[in-house]
Design an enzyme around this catalytic site. Structure first.
Site, PDB file in Angstrom:
ATOM      1  N   LYS A 162     -15.219  62.890 -43.570  1.00 51.14           N
ATOM      2  CA  LYS A 162     -16.407  62.028 -44.500  1.00 51.14           C
ATOM      3  C   LYS A 162     -17.720  62.960 -44.556  1.00 51.14           C
ATOM      4  CE  LYS A 162     -19.791  60.596 -41.984  1.00 51.14           C
ATOM      5  NZ  LYS A 162     -20.932  60.937 -40.860  1.00 51.14           N
ATOM      6  N   LYS A 209     -26.739  70.064 -42.098  1.00 51.98           N
ATOM      7  CA  LYS A 209     -25.786  69.196 -41.513  1.00 51.98           C
ATOM      8  C   LYS A 209     -24.393  69.351 -42.126  1.00 51.98           C
ATOM      9  CE  LYS A 209     -23.850  66.753 -38.427  1.00 51.98           C
ATOM     10  NZ  LYS A 209     -22.859  66.477 -37.435  1.00 51.98           N
ATOM     11  N   SER A 240     -25.591  61.138 -40.467  1.00 50.17           N
ATOM     12  CA  SER A 240     -25.157  61.945 -41.392  1.00 50.17           C
ATOM     13  C   SER A 240     -24.972  61.582 -42.663  1.00 50.17           C
ATOM     14  CB  SER A 240     -23.828  63.064 -40.767  1.00 50.17           C
ATOM     15  OG  SER A 240     -24.285  63.198 -39.488  1.00 50.17           O
TER      16      SER A 240
HETATM   17  P1  NAD Z   1     -20.153  55.187 -34.923  1.00 46.01           P
HETATM   18  O1  NAD Z   1     -19.340  54.086 -35.315  1.00 46.01           O
HETATM   19  O2  NAD Z   1     -20.018  54.499 -33.093  1.00 46.01           O
HETATM   20  O3  NAD Z   1     -21.313  54.014 -34.438  1.00 46.01           O
HETATM   21  C1  NAD Z   1     -22.735  53.793 -36.003  1.00 46.01           C
HETATM   22  C2  NAD Z   1     -22.751  51.737 -35.913  1.00 46.01           C
HETATM   23  O4  NAD Z   1     -22.977  51.638 -36.326  1.00 46.01           O
HETATM   24  C3  NAD Z   1     -22.137  51.753 -35.050  1.00 46.01           C
HETATM   25  O5  NAD Z   1     -21.690  50.514 -33.582  1.00 46.01           O
HETATM   26  C4  NAD Z   1     -21.993  49.715 -36.074  1.00 46.01           C
HETATM   27  O6  NAD Z   1     -21.431  48.386 -35.590  1.00 46.01           O
HETATM   28  C5  NAD Z   1     -23.329  49.620 -37.108  1.00 46.01           C
HETATM   29  N1  NAD Z   1     -23.415  49.903 -38.268  1.00 46.01           N
HETATM   30  C6  NAD Z   1     -22.660  49.773 -38.940  1.00 46.01           C
HETATM   31  N2  NAD Z   1     -23.484  48.912 -40.012  1.00 46.01           N
HETATM   32  C7  NAD Z   1     -24.473  48.650 -39.690  1.00 46.01           C
HETATM   33  C8  NAD Z   1     -25.241  47.541 -40.196  1.00 46.01           C
HETATM   34  N3  NAD Z   1     -25.079  47.388 -41.657  1.00 46.01           N
HETATM   35  N4  NAD Z   1     -26.111  47.161 -39.088  1.00 46.01           N
HETATM   36  C9  NAD Z   1     -26.595  47.494 -37.769  1.00 46.01           C
HETATM   37  N5  NAD Z   1     -25.287  48.080 -37.227  1.00 46.01           N
HETATM   38  C10 NAD Z   1     -24.275  49.384 -38.460  1.00 46.01           C
HETATM   39  O7  NAD Z   1     -20.611  56.090 -35.527  1.00 46.01           O
HETATM   40  P2  NAD Z   1     -21.658  57.337 -34.717  1.00 46.01           P
HETATM   41  O8  NAD Z   1     -20.221  58.699 -33.771  1.00 46.01           O
HETATM   42  O9  NAD Z   1     -22.919  56.949 -33.524  1.00 46.01           O
HETATM   43  O10 NAD Z   1     -21.575  58.495 -35.621  1.00 46.01           O
HETATM   44  C11 NAD Z   1     -23.565  58.170 -36.004  1.00 46.01           C
HETATM   45  C12 NAD Z   1     -23.757  58.618 -37.197  1.00 46.01           C
HETATM   46  O11 NAD Z   1     -23.907  60.220 -36.390  1.00 46.01           O
HETATM   47  C13 NAD Z   1     -22.751  59.395 -38.012  1.00 46.01           C
HETATM   48  O12 NAD Z   1     -23.146  59.912 -39.091  1.00 46.01           O
HETATM   49  C14 NAD Z   1     -22.051  60.045 -38.098  1.00 46.01           C
HETATM   50  O13 NAD Z   1     -21.147  61.246 -38.422  1.00 46.01           O
HETATM   51  C15 NAD Z   1     -23.048  61.159 -36.921  1.00 46.01           C
HETATM   52  N6  NAD Z   1     -23.138  62.267 -36.226  1.00 46.01           N
HETATM   53  C16 NAD Z   1     -22.090  61.954 -34.969  1.00 46.01           C
HETATM   54  C17 NAD Z   1     -20.899  62.731 -33.734  1.00 46.01           C
HETATM   55  C18 NAD Z   1     -20.134  62.832 -32.855  1.00 46.01           C
HETATM   56  O14 NAD Z   1     -18.967  63.242 -32.102  1.00 46.01           O
HETATM   57  N7  NAD Z   1     -19.811  61.016 -32.918  1.00 46.01           N
HETATM   58  C19 NAD Z   1     -21.993  63.344 -33.625  1.00 46.01           C
HETATM   59  C20 NAD Z   1     -22.730  63.952 -34.917  1.00 46.01           C
HETATM   60  C21 NAD Z   1     -23.312  63.669 -35.413  1.00 46.01           C
END
Ligand code: NAD
Length: 294
Positions: A238, A170, A95
């Site tokens: 965010k 979104k 997102s």
């Molecule tokens: P998260 O922080 O759990 O996961 C993000 C992952 O990306 C982490 O494991 C991190 O180590 C990895 N990462 C970051 N930079 C990196 C890089 N340069 N190279 C490799 N890996 C890298 O976040 P999440 O909850 O999985 O959310 C991911 C996206 O989905 C976000 O944009 C969030 O807004 C969206 N989202 C989240 C939810 C929710 O309920 N958590 C629901 C819908 C959408």
């Protein structure tokens, strides 16, 4: 079909596992190496860098926190745009700001690479079940090519328009949810202060026009003072900050989003940023100097 998957956090890990279950060949990377063993056991090829994941793939999927992370991986630090096969498509499920999605797509076009922005709603439980809702932006013919792939991770996959349209949709979703939660907290607190039990208010109105998925999920959490996430305040800050940036670019009026963003920032200041977004109630409890009860 061979797929690279980068970003195996709360959402990315279960999404990648569902692709493996559906028979896709997966090459994965996350800079948090703790998750890689689990992905190897699930059948993925674990790579030492994001650059290694894109070798010979048909699609590159990212599930990263925000716009700077996606830009860093695709265009700047890792520069996957220069390393991925020209025939492969980039699918960003993060997102992020739609303005950034369009900037990334324009850069990729210089390499002859197509892009879909495909953010999701549904959270971790639906990521595990493979029942996410995908909001997609991109060319119709590219969408058709990858609709089934997205369908293995989601119950609904909708093309909303050109690149960026997925993230615009979104952001609409995030505004509606945030303003709904704030309205619910405001109304339940006002009702209690006027002498009516919140439980009775909920019971009486949930079947009418005011009723909603937000009300059914969040009113019980508020009455229980249960703010275990769910969806965290810091992630919603965010998203609403991305709404503000996207709206500013086109001069769209967003007074309600601005107000709820300010409330969430107060909660962050109070140390509640890891709470569920239903903790918007805490903002009202602080002002009212009383706690919502059953
Ligand atoms: P998260 O922080 O759990 O996961 C993000 C992952 O990306 C982490 O494991 C991190 O180590 C990895 N990462 C970051 N930079 C990196 C890089 N340069 N190279 C490799 N890996 C890298 O976040 P999440 O909850 O999985 O959310 C991911 C996206 O989905 C976000 O944009 C969030 O807004 C969206 N989202 C989240 C939810 C929710 O309920 N958590 C629901 C819908 C959408």
């Amino acid at each position: 079909m061979k797929v690279a998957f980068i970003g195996l956090g709360i959402m990315g890990k279960p999404m990648a596992k569902n692709l493996l279950k559906a028979g896709y060949e997966l090459q994965v990377y996350d800079r948090n190496t703790a998750v890689l063993e689990e992905m190897k056991a699930a059948g993925a090829k674990v790579c030492n860098s994001s650059v290694e994941t894109v070798e010979g793939v048909d699609a590159v999927i990212t599930m990263l926190p925000n716009s700077p992370h996606v830009k860093s991986v695709m265009l700047e630090d890792d520069k996957l745009a220069a390393h991925m096969p020209k025939t492969a498509t980039f699918i960003d499920c993060s997102s992020i700001n739609p303005v950034a999605s369009r900037e990334i797509a324009a850069e990729l076009e210089k390499y002859g690479i197509d892009m879909l922005d495909a953010p999701v709603s549904g959270g971790e439980p639906k990521a595990i079940d493979g029942t996410l809702s995908f909001m997609v932006g991109g060319k119709p013919e590219v969408f058709e090519k990858f609709k089934d792939l997205l369908g293995t991770m989601g119950a609904s996959v909708v093309l909303c328009g050109d690149v960026g349209a997925g993230n615009v949709t979104k952001l609409c979703n995030q505004t509606i949810v945030a303003v709904n939660i704030a309205a619910l907290a405001e109304a339940l607190m006002m009702g209690q202060m006027c002498g009516v039990e919140p439980e009775k208010i909920f019971e009486a109105i949930k079947g009418g026009l005011a009723g909603s998925t937000v009300m059914n999920a969040k009113a019980p959490m508020m009455m229980d003072q249960n703010f275990k996430p769910g969806f965290r305040i810091d992630l919603h800050i965010k998203d609403l900050t991305n709404v503000v940036d996207a709206a500013k670019a086109v001069d769209a009026p967003i007074p309600l989003t601005q107000s709820v963003l300010e409330m969430m920032k107060v909660l962050k200041h109070d140390g509640d940023e890891k709470c569920d977004h239903s903790a918007l109630l805490k903002y009202y409890q602080k002002l009212a100097n009383e706690v919502l009860h059953h």
